[in-house]
Design an enzyme around this catalytic site. Structure first.
Site, PDB file in Angstrom:
ATOM      1  N   ASP A  88       0.851  -1.193   0.000  1.00 30.08           N
ATOM      2  CA  ASP A  88       0.000   0.000   0.000  1.00 30.08           C
ATOM      3  C   ASP A  88       0.886   1.243   0.000  1.00 30.08           C
ATOM      4  O   ASP A  88       1.854   1.326   0.756  1.00 30.08           O
ATOM      5  CB  ASP A  88      -0.913  -0.020   1.239  1.00 30.08           C
ATOM      6  CG  ASP A  88      -2.034   1.002   1.145  1.00 30.08           C
ATOM      7  OD1 ASP A  88      -3.209   0.589   1.116  1.00 30.08           O
ATOM      8  OD2 ASP A  88      -1.738   2.219   1.098  1.00 30.08           O
ATOM      9  N   GLU A 145      -6.881   5.364  -7.052  1.00 29.90           N
ATOM     10  CA  GLU A 145      -7.529   6.628  -6.704  1.00 29.90           C
ATOM     11  C   GLU A 145      -8.998   6.427  -7.042  1.00 29.90           C
ATOM     12  O   GLU A 145      -9.318   5.924  -8.123  1.00 29.90           O
ATOM     13  CB  GLU A 145      -6.947   7.770  -7.535  1.00 29.90           C
ATOM     14  CG  GLU A 145      -5.492   8.090  -7.210  1.00 29.90           C
ATOM     15  CD  GLU A 145      -5.323   8.726  -5.839  1.00 29.90           C
ATOM     16  OE1 GLU A 145      -6.290   9.318  -5.315  1.00 29.90           O
ATOM     17  OE2 GLU A 145      -4.223   8.618  -5.278  1.00 29.90           O
ATOM     18  N   THR A 169     -15.171  -1.165 -11.037  1.00 34.19           N
ATOM     19  CA  THR A 169     -16.352  -0.441 -10.578  1.00 34.19           C
ATOM     20  C   THR A 169     -17.447  -0.438 -11.637  1.00 34.19           C
ATOM     21  O   THR A 169     -17.144  -0.467 -12.845  1.00 34.19           O
ATOM     22  CB  THR A 169     -15.956   1.015 -10.245  1.00 34.19           C
ATOM     23  OG1 THR A 169     -17.148   1.818 -10.122  1.00 34.19           O
ATOM     24  CG2 THR A 169     -15.100   1.637 -11.347  1.00 34.19           C
ATOM     25  N   ASP A 170     -18.689  -0.358 -11.205  1.00 32.90           N
ATOM     26  CA  ASP A 170     -19.803  -0.240 -12.165  1.00 32.90           C
ATOM     27  C   ASP A 170     -19.775   1.108 -12.892  1.00 32.90           C
ATOM     28  O   ASP A 170     -20.495   1.299 -13.870  1.00 32.90           O
ATOM     29  CB  ASP A 170     -21.158  -0.466 -11.470  1.00 32.90           C
ATOM     30  CG  ASP A 170     -21.513   0.574 -10.415  1.00 32.90           C
ATOM     31  OD1 ASP A 170     -20.683   1.467 -10.127  1.00 32.90           O
ATOM     32  OD2 ASP A 170     -22.634   0.499  -9.869  1.00 32.90           O
ATOM     33  N   GLU A 171     -18.954   2.043 -12.423  1.00 31.11           N
ATOM     34  CA  GLU A 171     -18.920   3.369 -13.063  1.00 31.11           C
ATOM     35  C   GLU A 171     -18.312   3.325 -14.462  1.00 31.11           C
ATOM     36  O   GLU A 171     -18.492   4.254 -15.242  1.00 31.11           O
ATOM     37  CB  GLU A 171     -18.177   4.378 -12.168  1.00 31.11           C
ATOM     38  CG  GLU A 171     -18.864   4.481 -10.826  1.00 31.11           C
ATOM     39  CD  GLU A 171     -18.459   5.686  -9.994  1.00 31.11           C
ATOM     40  OE1 GLU A 171     -18.011   6.687 -10.550  1.00 31.11           O
ATOM     41  OE2 GLU A 171     -18.612   5.587  -8.773  1.00 31.11           O
ATOM     42  N   TYR A 190     -12.095   9.737 -13.275  1.00 29.28           N
ATOM     43  CA  TYR A 190     -11.974   8.533 -12.437  1.00 29.28           C
ATOM     44  C   TYR A 190     -12.416   7.293 -13.197  1.00 29.28           C
ATOM     45  O   TYR A 190     -11.668   6.316 -13.330  1.00 29.28           O
ATOM     46  CB  TYR A 190     -12.805   8.683 -11.147  1.00 29.28           C
ATOM     47  CG  TYR A 190     -13.096   7.357 -10.488  1.00 29.28           C
ATOM     48  CD1 TYR A 190     -12.065   6.565  -9.990  1.00 29.28           C
ATOM     49  CD2 TYR A 190     -14.403   6.858 -10.396  1.00 29.28           C
ATOM     50  CE1 TYR A 190     -12.320   5.325  -9.422  1.00 29.28           C
ATOM     51  CE2 TYR A 190     -14.666   5.625  -9.833  1.00 29.28           C
ATOM     52  CZ  TYR A 190     -13.620   4.856  -9.350  1.00 29.28           C
ATOM     53  OH  TYR A 190     -13.883   3.629  -8.799  1.00 29.28           O
ATOM     54  N   LYS A 211     -10.360   3.936 -14.501  1.00 28.54           N
ATOM     55  CA  LYS A 211     -10.668   2.547 -14.126  1.00 28.54           C
ATOM     56  C   LYS A 211     -10.943   1.709 -15.376  1.00 28.54           C
ATOM     57  O   LYS A 211     -10.505   0.560 -15.476  1.00 28.54           O
ATOM     58  CB  LYS A 211     -11.872   2.495 -13.170  1.00 28.54           C
ATOM     59  CG  LYS A 211     -11.585   2.988 -11.759  1.00 28.54           C
ATOM     60  CD  LYS A 211     -10.505   2.201 -11.040  1.00 28.54           C
ATOM     61  CE  LYS A 211     -10.936   0.813 -10.608  1.00 28.54           C
ATOM     62  NZ  LYS A 211      -9.845   0.123  -9.845  1.00 28.54           N
ATOM     63  N   ASN A 250     -21.726   1.035  -5.740  1.00 31.02           N
ATOM     64  CA  ASN A 250     -21.360   1.975  -4.654  1.00 31.02           C
ATOM     65  C   ASN A 250     -21.335   1.254  -3.311  1.00 31.02           C
ATOM     66  O   ASN A 250     -22.314   0.605  -2.935  1.00 31.02           O
ATOM     67  CB  ASN A 250     -22.373   3.119  -4.579  1.00 31.02           C
ATOM     68  CG  ASN A 250     -22.057   4.212  -5.570  1.00 31.02           C
ATOM     69  OD1 ASN A 250     -22.137   3.985  -6.772  1.00 31.02           O
ATOM     70  ND2 ASN A 250     -21.667   5.378  -5.078  1.00 31.02           N
ATOM     71  N   PRO A 286     -23.762  18.918   1.716  1.00 28.18           N
ATOM     72  CA  PRO A 286     -23.898  19.499   0.370  1.00 28.18           C
ATOM     73  C   PRO A 286     -24.498  18.508  -0.628  1.00 28.18           C
ATOM     74  O   PRO A 286     -23.821  17.597  -1.087  1.00 28.18           O
ATOM     75  CB  PRO A 286     -22.440  19.832   0.007  1.00 28.18           C
ATOM     76  CG  PRO A 286     -21.612  18.837   0.777  1.00 28.18           C
ATOM     77  CD  PRO A 286     -22.399  18.393   1.969  1.00 28.18           C
ATOM     78  N   ARG A 311     -22.456  18.231  -9.641  1.00 29.26           N
ATOM     79  CA  ARG A 311     -21.137  17.753 -10.091  1.00 29.26           C
ATOM     80  C   ARG A 311     -21.086  17.881 -11.618  1.00 29.26           C
ATOM     81  O   ARG A 311     -22.082  17.587 -12.293  1.00 29.26           O
ATOM     82  CB  ARG A 311     -21.000  16.287  -9.655  1.00 29.26           C
ATOM     83  CG  ARG A 311     -19.776  15.584 -10.153  1.00 29.26           C
ATOM     84  CD  ARG A 311     -19.809  14.107  -9.771  1.00 29.26           C
ATOM     85  NE  ARG A 311     -19.387  13.870  -8.394  1.00 29.26           N
ATOM     86  CZ  ARG A 311     -19.474  12.683  -7.778  1.00 29.26           C
ATOM     87  NH1 ARG A 311     -19.985  11.642  -8.414  1.00 29.26           N
ATOM     88  NH2 ARG A 311     -19.059  12.530  -6.539  1.00 29.26           N
ATOM     89  N   GLY A 335     -20.657  16.788 -15.258  1.00 34.14           N
ATOM     90  CA  GLY A 335     -20.773  15.474 -15.923  1.00 34.14           C
ATOM     91  C   GLY A 335     -21.368  14.391 -15.037  1.00 34.14           C
ATOM     92  O   GLY A 335     -21.083  13.212 -15.222  1.00 34.14           O
ATOM     93  N   HIS A 336     -22.192  14.791 -14.085  1.00 29.65           N
ATOM     94  CA  HIS A 336     -22.716  13.859 -13.076  1.00 29.65           C
ATOM     95  C   HIS A 336     -23.532  12.728 -13.713  1.00 29.65           C
ATOM     96  O   HIS A 336     -24.544  12.976 -14.355  1.00 29.65           O
ATOM     97  CB  HIS A 336     -23.600  14.658 -12.112  1.00 29.65           C
ATOM     98  CG  HIS A 336     -23.863  13.991 -10.812  1.00 29.65           C
ATOM     99  ND1 HIS A 336     -24.451  14.640  -9.756  1.00 29.65           N
ATOM    100  CD2 HIS A 336     -23.601  12.736 -10.378  1.00 29.65           C
ATOM    101  CE1 HIS A 336     -24.554  13.810  -8.735  1.00 29.65           C
ATOM    102  NE2 HIS A 336     -24.043  12.654  -9.094  1.00 29.65           N
TER     103      HIS A 336
HETATM  104  P1  TYD Z   1     -19.871   9.373  -4.161  1.00 30.37           P
HETATM  105  O1  TYD Z   1     -19.965   8.831  -2.778  1.00 30.37           O
HETATM  106  O2  TYD Z   1     -18.832  10.389  -4.461  1.00 30.37           O
HETATM  107  O3  TYD Z   1     -19.763   8.100  -5.128  1.00 30.37           O
HETATM  108  P2  TYD Z   1     -19.822   8.038  -6.762  1.00 30.37           P
HETATM  109  O4  TYD Z   1     -19.702   9.405  -7.314  1.00 30.37           O
HETATM  110  O5  TYD Z   1     -18.619   7.217  -7.042  1.00 30.37           O
HETATM  111  O6  TYD Z   1     -21.117   7.383  -7.078  1.00 30.37           O
HETATM  112  O7  TYD Z   1     -21.275  10.006  -4.546  1.00 30.37           O
HETATM  113  C1  TYD Z   1     -22.467   9.248  -4.498  1.00 30.37           C
HETATM  114  C2  TYD Z   1     -23.571  10.140  -5.003  1.00 30.37           C
HETATM  115  O8  TYD Z   1     -23.750  11.217  -4.074  1.00 30.37           O
HETATM  116  C3  TYD Z   1     -23.259  10.796  -6.339  1.00 30.37           C
HETATM  117  O9  TYD Z   1     -24.447  10.848  -7.133  1.00 30.37           O
HETATM  118  C4  TYD Z   1     -22.813  12.195  -5.973  1.00 30.37           C
HETATM  119  C5  TYD Z   1     -23.599  12.486  -4.700  1.00 30.37           C
HETATM  120  N1  TYD Z   1     -22.909  13.394  -3.767  1.00 30.37           N
HETATM  121  C6  TYD Z   1     -23.536  14.576  -3.309  1.00 30.37           C
HETATM  122  O10 TYD Z   1     -24.684  14.878  -3.677  1.00 30.37           O
HETATM  123  N2  TYD Z   1     -22.829  15.402  -2.471  1.00 30.37           N
HETATM  124  C7  TYD Z   1     -21.579  15.112  -2.049  1.00 30.37           C
HETATM  125  O11 TYD Z   1     -20.984  15.928  -1.298  1.00 30.37           O
HETATM  126  C8  TYD Z   1     -20.949  13.890  -2.491  1.00 30.37           C
HETATM  127  C9  TYD Z   1     -19.576  13.528  -2.049  1.00 30.37           C
HETATM  128  C10 TYD Z   1     -21.669  13.060  -3.339  1.00 30.37           C
END
Ligand code: TYD
Length: 334
Positions: free
Chosen positions: A33, A83, A124-126, A148, A152, A177, A203, A272, A274-275
């Site tokens: 690690d 990461e 990951t499924d992402e 990210y 992957k 997740n 947030p 976010r 490109g969410h």
């Molecule tokens: P996250 O735990 O970062 O996992 P991933 O993006 O790999 O799925 O986020 C999970 C969901 O939560 C994702 O749709 C983004 C949302 N989220 C928020 O709304 N606020 C935050 O502060 C974070 C970290 C995530």
């Protein structure tokens, strides 16, 4: 048997090592690690002195560190080192390419040279990207949309290419997740729980209607072990929790669990970039190996909230220094 586990001080890697120590008495574990910000020796404090466990500090992008960890030889490599945080990848993509793609390449080169009998890539499924409807299966196209998930996917493709080119004994798991104890408090669930314990706001990105499929970390670790032991070399296995929930639903449950109200504690912030709206995978291939998730989601979430309440000494030191600088950079302007 000797297994090399990389990234074993992280969230899912440490759960996997705890599972091996508890349930596979004939397996010795070497944990390589790099000790980045998300690694934490406290995750393995319970087994650190076990004679079957050995820790080596080193980076998977460093061939000498990988060679030292393999030593005389290992029976399998399980690669958790990565990461993993989407928001950090949007701010600083480079480390993701280095660890998730080049690090994977270094391990694959070692696999090829040393003729190690098994390699499992934890993915990951992402990598499937945004899934508007239905469920991704293992042969679905890869459409990663964040630095990210693109990193992957790059790792997965290297692994699959080494299978095709050199006929190496590889496996890939794509988990959904993951939540549970010992998760670094930058991800949705531990960030929100620890903020709420501290009476701070949480947030919520955009409209909160994004859907994630939640999987308890112990179920995830057991899924990886099942694939390692029973999977067909060359195959990919989705490992999904079967618990699709919107972020809004998760937020409401966490608020209730921490005794806080929506109006006073939710801060609606800019979405976010490109969410991805939705992830959804079919896990029937993993089910056919005999794996099933066992932790019922609502109980698992309650237990996770209780764990963060009872283990402030684990997470409170993490929410300082580097984390505060990241938090400021990620959230102050939103
Ligand atoms: P996250 O735990 O970062 O996992 P991933 O993006 O790999 O799925 O986020 C999970 C969901 O939560 C994702 O749709 C983004 C949302 N989220 C928020 O709304 N606020 C935050 O502060 C974070 C970290 C995530």
């Amino acid at each position: 048997m000797r297994y090399l586990v990389t990234g074993g001080l992280g969230f899912i890697g440490s759960a996997f090592i705890r599972l091996l120590v508890a349930e596979r008495p004939k397996v010795e574990i070497v944990n390589l690690d790099a000790m980045t910000y998300a690694a934490n020796p406290a995750n393995l404090a319970s087994i650190a002195e076990n004679p079957r466990y050995r820790f080596i500090k080193g980076d998977i992008t460093d061939p000498a560190a990988v060679a030292a960890a393999i030593g005389e030889g290992v029976d399998a490599i399980v690669n958790f080192a990565a990461e993993t945080h989407v928001d950090r990848s949007i701010l600083d993509p480079e480390a993701f390419l280095r660890t998730d793609i080049l690090g994977t390449h270094t391990l694959l080169e070692a696999l090829r040279e040393r003729r190690i009998p098994r390699y499992l890539q934890v993915s990951t499924d992402e990598v499937y990207g945004d899934v508007e409807s239905g469920e991704s299966i293992e042969s679905s196209p890869l459409r990663p949309r964040s630095p990210y998930s693109a990193s992957k996917a790059g790792g997965d493709l290297q692994v699959l290419a080494y299978r095709a080119t050199y006929n190496l004994p590889i496996l890939v798991t794509r988990g959904s997740n993951t939540y549970g104890p010992y998760q670094y408090p930058e991800k949705l669930i531990p960030l929100f729980v620890t903020n709420l314990i501290d009476d701070a706001s949480v947030p919520l990105y955009g409209d909160g209607q994004q859907v994630r499929d939640w999987l308890h970390v112990e179920d995830h670790a057991r899924g990886i072990l099942t694939v390692l032991e029973r999977g067909e070399p060359g195959e990919i296995y989705n490992i999904g929790g079967g618990n699709p929930r919107t972020n809004l639903e998760i937020t409401r449950r966490l608020l209730a669990g921490c005794g806080r109200s929506f109006e006073s504690h939710v801060r609606h912030v800019a979405d976010r970039e490109g969410h991805d709206r939705r992830y959804a995978i079919s896990s029937s291939k993993a089910h056919a190996l005999g794996w099933r998730p066992t932790v019922e989601f609502e109980r698992g979430l309650e237990a996770t909230i209780a764990w963060y309440r009872e283990n402030e000494s684990w997470w409170r030191p993490l929410k300082s220094g580097e984390f505060l600088a990241y938090y400021q950079r990620q959230y102050a302007h939103r």
